[in-house]
Design a protein around this motif. Structure first.
Motif, PDB file in Angstrom:
ATOM      1  N   TRP A 133      34.713  13.014 -23.805  1.00 40.62           N
ATOM      2  CA  TRP A 133      34.061  12.030 -22.928  1.00 40.62           C
ATOM      3  C   TRP A 133      33.625  10.808 -23.734  1.00 40.62           C
ATOM      4  CZ3 TRP A 133      28.981  10.270 -23.189  1.00 40.62           C
ATOM      5  CH2 TRP A 133      28.567   9.460 -22.118  1.00 40.62           C
ATOM      6  N   TRP A 145      34.804  10.404 -14.538  1.00 41.42           N
ATOM      7  CA  TRP A 145      34.818  11.844 -14.783  1.00 41.42           C
ATOM      8  C   TRP A 145      34.173  12.580 -13.607  1.00 41.42           C
ATOM      9  CZ3 TRP A 145      35.978  14.680 -19.496  1.00 41.42           C
ATOM     10  CH2 TRP A 145      36.564  13.881 -20.494  1.00 41.42           C
ATOM     11  N   PRO A 189      29.016  12.601 -16.408  1.00 39.22           N
ATOM     12  CA  PRO A 189      30.117  12.312 -15.489  1.00 39.22           C
ATOM     13  C   PRO A 189      29.673  11.400 -14.354  1.00 39.22           C
ATOM     14  CG  PRO A 189      29.205  14.471 -15.032  1.00 39.22           C
ATOM     15  CD  PRO A 189      28.495  13.958 -16.261  1.00 39.22           C
TER      16      PRO A 189
END
Length: 504
Positions: free
Chosen positions: A124, A133, A199
Motif C-alpha cells: 500500500w 484500495w 484503504p
C-alpha cells in the motif's frame, strides 16, 4: 521524515528505505524480496532475509537472492546473525503473515528493527498515490467478497485486481503497475502489523473465534481485525462497511456512531442489525447509511442520502443468506467507489460460485453434491446449512478437530439437515455430540460414522435418493487427511465424478 523525503506520486514511500529485513520466506516474503532486490544500492542499502526453517524451496530461493546481493540466514537465530552481519539495526522489517507477533522470531525482528509492517502495508505504501484500495477482512466470507468485488469492478470497466490472500501478493500487483483498484483480502495476521494502512473502503464482515493459537486470545484477534479501521479518517471520502448482524462488529458500529462525525472522519454503512440481514439500521437506531435485504428480497443500500436497489437476492448465482449479505457488502463497497447501479447489478448477477465454497460439483443418481471444503470452522458450516432451506441435505462433517463448541452445529443440523456423516479425526467427537443430543433431533434424523472422506461420501450416497443434496461442509481443518482445504475439496469432487461415471 519530511514530505520531501517521500516519493511524490506514491502513498507513503520514502526515497530511502535503508536497511530492510524480510521475515519469513512464504509467498508474501518471496514477493517482498523480489520487489526489494532491484532497489539494492539505490533505495535499499541492505536487504536481509530471515528465512526461518530450511526447505528445499527456501534454500533454492535463498541461493538466488544471495547471488543478487541479499543477506540470508535460516533457523531461529537468523535475525541476530543478520543484524550482526548488516552492522546496524534495520530501518524496516516486512513480516510474513504466518509468523505470530507473539513468537520469539517476530519479537527478535521487532527488537532489531525501527518498524515492522506486513507485506500488505508495504505494498500500500509503495502503490500509486491515486490508486484506490478496498480491504476486506472477517472470520468468514473474505474470499467470496474479494472475488465478487473485483469481478463487479472489472465488469464495470475498472482496472481492478483481487490481491493478498486471494490472489497475487499485493506487492507483486503494485510492481506490475496494471491495477487502479486493489481489492485486498487481509487477514488478522497481516492487520496485526498494520501501522499506516488506510484503504478507501474497509469491509469488516464478521468476527468469531478463530486463529486463537496465533493471537493467543480472542481479544487480540478482535483487535487485529479492528485495526482495518484505524487510519480511515486520513482518507478523504473513506467508507467502512460493517456487518452489524455480528455482535462483535455491531459493538464497533455503536462505538463509531457515538463519535462526532468530524472526529470519526469516515462514513459507516452497517449491514443489517441485531435482528439479522433484513434489519435496516436507519430505522433501528437512526444510522445515516444502511445495507439490508428488504422484505421483497431486494438488496438495498442507502449511502450518502441516495437509495440503491441493484437486484433481488434470488438473482444471485451464489446460494444462501450469507451470500446475500456478501453481495450487499460488495454493493455498498463499489457504490462508494462510484460504480453505477446498473453495473453493480450486472456484475453481481454474472458472478459464479468460487471453488470449495458451496460449489456445485456434480450429480450422482439424481443426488446433487456440493463442495464446501472451505468451511473449516463451525460458523462457516452454519451458513452453509442455512443455504438449503428446502433440501435438508446430508452433511459430511469432520477432519482435523479445532475443539470448538459443537452445540450450535448440532442445533443447526437438526433444523436444516436430515442426516450427518461424521468422519476423520474429529468424527468420533462430532458423532458423540449428535448422539448425546438425540432427544432433541427430528424423528428421522440420522447420524452415521465413517473413517475417511471417501467412506463418508459412500455412506451419504447410500442413504440418499434422487432429489436429495449431499453437502461437504466439514466445520474442521483438513490436516488429518489432507494438506489443505483445497486438496480436500478437489478429492471430494473427484470422488463425486467417479461415482457419477460409474452410476453408483
Amino acid at each position: 521524515m519530511a514530505p520531501r523525503d517521500f516519493i511524490a506520486n506514491r502513498k507513503h514511500a520514502p526515497h530511502h528505505l535503508g536497511r530492510v529485513l524480510v521475515l519469513g520466506l512464504g509467498k508474501s516474503g518471496r514477493a517482498a524480496v523480489d520487489y526489494c532486490l532491484p532497489l539494492l544500492g539505490e533505495r535499499v542499502d541492505v536487504l536481509a532475509i530471515a528465512a526461518g526453517a530450511r526447505t528445499e524451496a527456501s534454500e533454492r530461493f535463498a541461493r538466488t537472492a544471495r547471488a543478487a546481493g541479499a543477506l540470508v540466514a535460516f533457523e531461529d537465530d537468523a535475525v541476530a546473525s543478520l543484524a550482526a552481519e548488516a552492522g546496524a539495526p534495520f530501518d524496516l522489517c516486512i513480516a510474513s503473515p504466518g509468523i505470530s507477533q507473539f513468537s520469539a522470531f517476530y519479537e527478535a525482528a521487532a527488537a532489531a528493527s525501527t518498524e515492522v509492517v506486513s507485506e500488505v502495508e508495504f505494498a500500500w505504501r509503495e502503490s500509486a498515490a491515486d490508486s484506490r484500495w478496498v480491504a476486506v477482512t472477517g472470520t468468514n466470507g473474505k474470499t467470496t467478497v474479494c472475488a465478487l468485488c473485483a469481478h463487479v469492478l472489472q465488469e464495470a470497466g475498472l482496472a481492478a485486481a483481487a490481491v493478498g490472500n486471494i490472489g497475487d501478493p499485493c506487492i507483486d500487483a503494485v510492481a506490475a503497475g496494471r491495477t487502479d483498484v486493489y481489492v485486498a483480502e487481509v487477514s488478522s495476521y497481516q492487520l496485526a502489523s498494520a501501522k499506516r494502512f488506510a484503504p478507501n473502503v474497509a469491509v469488516l464482515l464478521n468476527i468469531t473465534p478463530d486463529h486463537l493459537h496465533w493471537h493467543r486470545s480472542f481479544e487480540a484477534y478482535r483487535d487485529a481485525k479492528l485495526k482495518l479501521l484505524a487510519n480511515l479518517r486520513t482518507v478523504p471520502g473513506a467508507v467502512a462497511v460493517l456487518d452489524a448482524t455480528n455482535d462483535v462488529v455491531r459493538a464497533e458500529v455503536r462505538r463509531l456512531r457515538a463519535l462526532p462525525a468530524a472526529e470519526r472522519g469516515f462514513a459507516v454503512v452497517p449491514l443489517g442489525t441485531a435482528a439479522g440481514i433484513g434489519g435496516d439500521m436507519r430505522a433501528a437506531c437512526g444510522s445515516d447509511n444502511a445495507a439490508f435485504l428488504a422484505d421483497d428480497g431486494t438488496l438495498h443500500v442507502a449511502l450518502n442520502g441516495a437509495s440503491h436497489t441493484p437486484l433481488r437476492a434470488d438473482e444471485l448465482r451464489i446460494l444462501g443468506e450469507h451470500n446475500a449479505s456478501n453481495a450487499l457488502a460488495v454493493a455498498a463497497a463499489v457504490l462508494a467507489l462510484g460504480v453505477s447501479d446498473e453495473a453493480v447489478a450486472a456484475g453481481l448477477r454474472s458472478f459464479a460460485p468460487l471453488e470449495h465454497r458451496i460449489e456445485p460439483c456434480g450429480t450422482v443418481a439424481g443426488v446433487a453434491c456440493y463442495n464446501d471444503s472451505k468451511a473449516t470452522n463451525v460458523d462457516a458450516t452454519l451458513k452453509a446449512l442455512a443455504a438449503f432451506p428446502a433440501a435438508h441435505p446430508i452433511v459430511l462433517l469432520g477432519g482435523d478437530d479445532k475443539g470448538t463448541d459443537l452445540a450450535p452445529l448440532v442445533a443447526a443440523a437438526h433444523a436444516h439437515a436430515r442426516a450427518v456423516v461424521c468422519f476423520g479425526a474429529a468424527g468420533p467427537r462430532f458423532a458423540e455430540a449428535f448422539e448425546a443430543a438425540a432427544d432433541g433431533a427430528p424423528a428421522d434424523f440420522a447420524v452415521r460414522r465413517a473413517a475417511h472422506l471417501a467412506d463418508a461420501l459412500d455412506a451419504a450416497l447410500a442413504g440418499a435418493a434422487a432429489g436429495d443434496v449431499v453437502l461437504l461442509s466439514p466445520a474442521c481443518a483438513s490436516f488429518d487427511e489432507f494438506g489443505s482445504f483445497e486438496e480436500r475439496g478437489t478429492v471430494f469432487k473427484s470422488l463425486v465424478a467417479s461415482h457419477a461415471s460409474s452410476g453408483a
